[in-house]
Design a protein around this motif. Structure first.
Motif, short mmCIF file in Angstrom:
data_model
loop_
_atom_site.label_atom_id
_atom_site.label_comp_id
_atom_site.label_asym_id
_atom_site.label_seq_id
_atom_site.Cartn_x
_atom_site.Cartn_y
_atom_site.Cartn_z
N TYR A 27 21.61 22.27 14.72
CA TYR A 27 20.76 21.08 14.89
C TYR A 27 20.13 21.06 16.28
N ASP A 28 20.94 21.29 17.31
CA ASP A 28 20.43 21.26 18.68
C ASP A 28 19.34 22.31 18.87
N ALA A 29 19.55 23.50 18.29
CA ALA A 29 18.56 24.56 18.41
C ALA A 29 17.27 24.19 17.66
N CYS A 30 17.41 23.62 16.47
CA CYS A 30 16.24 23.19 15.70
C CYS A 30 15.42 22.16 16.48
N LYS A 31 16.12 21.25 17.13
CA LYS A 31 15.43 20.22 17.90
C LYS A 31 14.60 20.82 19.02
N ASP A 32 15.14 21.86 19.65
CA ASP A 32 14.39 22.54 20.72
C ASP A 32 13.27 23.41 20.17
N VAL A 33 13.61 24.22 19.17
CA VAL A 33 12.67 25.23 18.67
C VAL A 33 11.45 24.59 17.99
N PHE A 34 11.66 23.50 17.25
CA PHE A 34 10.56 22.87 16.52
C PHE A 34 9.89 21.73 17.30
N ALA A 35 10.32 21.51 18.53
CA ALA A 35 9.82 20.37 19.31
C ALA A 35 8.31 20.34 19.43
N PRO A 44 7.80 29.86 18.55
CA PRO A 44 7.70 31.10 19.34
C PRO A 44 8.77 32.09 18.93
N ALA A 45 8.52 33.37 19.21
CA ALA A 45 9.43 34.44 18.78
C ALA A 45 10.85 34.24 19.27
N GLU A 46 11.00 33.77 20.51
CA GLU A 46 12.36 33.58 21.03
C GLU A 46 13.08 32.45 20.28
N GLY A 47 12.33 31.47 19.83
CA GLY A 47 12.91 30.38 19.04
C GLY A 47 13.34 30.87 17.67
N ILE A 48 12.50 31.70 17.07
CA ILE A 48 12.85 32.29 15.77
C ILE A 48 14.16 33.07 15.89
N GLU A 49 14.27 33.88 16.93
CA GLU A 49 15.47 34.70 17.13
C GLU A 49 16.70 33.82 17.39
N ARG A 50 16.51 32.74 18.12
CA ARG A 50 17.63 31.85 18.43
C ARG A 50 18.20 31.24 17.15
N LEU A 51 17.32 30.73 16.29
CA LEU A 51 17.78 30.14 15.03
C LEU A 51 18.38 31.19 14.12
N LYS A 52 17.74 32.35 14.06
CA LYS A 52 18.23 33.43 13.20
C LYS A 52 19.64 33.86 13.63
N ASP A 53 19.87 33.98 14.94
CA ASP A 53 21.18 34.40 15.43
C ASP A 53 22.26 33.38 15.07
N ILE A 54 21.93 32.09 15.20
CA ILE A 54 22.91 31.05 14.85
C ILE A 54 23.22 31.11 13.36
#
Length: 266
Positions: A27-35, A44-54
């Motif tokens: 949830y915390d990552a989604c809030k940042d990545v989709f902000a 952004p690519a780094e956000g995609i990777e962050r969510l994918k890793d989680i």
């Protein structure tokens, strides 16, 4: 004494950090990545990777679902087996939920307009078939003479190319689809009991035109195309015409209470 106190405080901090659940991290990552995202805007690519890793690191234990839950017992004798949806979180930027599909359960071919979608198979074996639009090819709305798919003699269709057509068995990596790539229209068919953790950004929203549209497939040879380059037999197998249809009769997705680790929405 002072050192012992400091050591104790460090242990407490570490304990508090360990208590952050996987779904809370998601949830915390989604809030940042989709902000800063919106309809049609890919993170952004780094956000995609962050969510994918989680998501890649998550299992059914992180959300307290298991194959022997009553949702996976098929009672129907015909039509689609009932599918259960567990709601975890939703806001205007994203939604998080879990689909529970019993054996032979089907989420028919449907789209994700202007969305970036992450799907993590938590357990089970599932067949996924997915398509993307082929915008550079137009079609006639009149079927070929040997086509009997349309009762009225004409049908409005749009060309799509096969992107995915495979069985997936957990544990496997997260699948990602984008607004115009990655298999935006897909169909899930459960071979065994399956649980799929879904993240949609942004979520469906009827008032904003992001509603779930279902499709019927027609073979490429059923309709004429303006582009003559698609007449190679091997290429033809990769293409179908998609016709918009109403929600399939008998499809039932029932909401149920999510009883896993809670998300603290900030």
């Amino acid at each position: 004494m002072g050192m012992e106190k400091m050591s104790g405080e460090r242990k407490k901090r570490r304990t508090r950090q360990k208590k952050v659940t996987a779904v809370q991290k998601l949830y915390d990552a989604c809030k940042d990545v989709f902000a800063d995202c919106g309809p049609g805007v890919v993170p952004p690519a780094e956000g995609i990777e962050r969510l994918k890793d989680i998501l890649n690191g998550m299992t059914e234990l992180d959300v307290s679902v298991r194959p022997n839950m009553p949702y996976f017992r098929v009672k129907e004798t015909g039509g689609y087996p009932k599918i259960t949806y567990l709601h975890l979180s939703e806001c205007e930027k994203f939604s998080i939920g879990i689909f529970l599909l019993p054996p032979a359960g089907v989420l028919p071919l449907h789209n994700h307009p202007q969305m970036t979608v992450f799907s993590k198979l938590l357990f089970g074996t599932m067949h996924i078939k997915a398509y993307d639009w082929v915008d550079e090819v137009s079609s006639s709305s009149t079927p070929k003479a040997d086509s009997s798919d349309s009762e009225t003699g004409t049908v409005s269709v749009r060309l799509a190319k096969l992107k995915v057509n495979s069985d997936f068995t957990a544990p496997c990596n997260t699948s990602i689809l984008y607004p115009t790539d990655g298999g935006n229209m897909h169909c899930f068919t459960a071979i065994t009991p399956c649980a799929v953790l879904d993240v949609l950004g942004p979520p469906y929203c009827d008032p904003e035109g992001r509603h779930c549209q279902y499709y019927r497939t027609h073979p490429f040879t059923s309709f004429s195309a303006d582009d003559t380059q698609l007449h190679d037999d091997e290429k033809i197998k990769e293409y179908v015409w998609l016709e918009e249809i109403d929600k399939p009769a008998g499809l039932s997705v029932i909401g149920a209470m999510y009883n896993g680790p809670k998300i603290v929405e900030k």
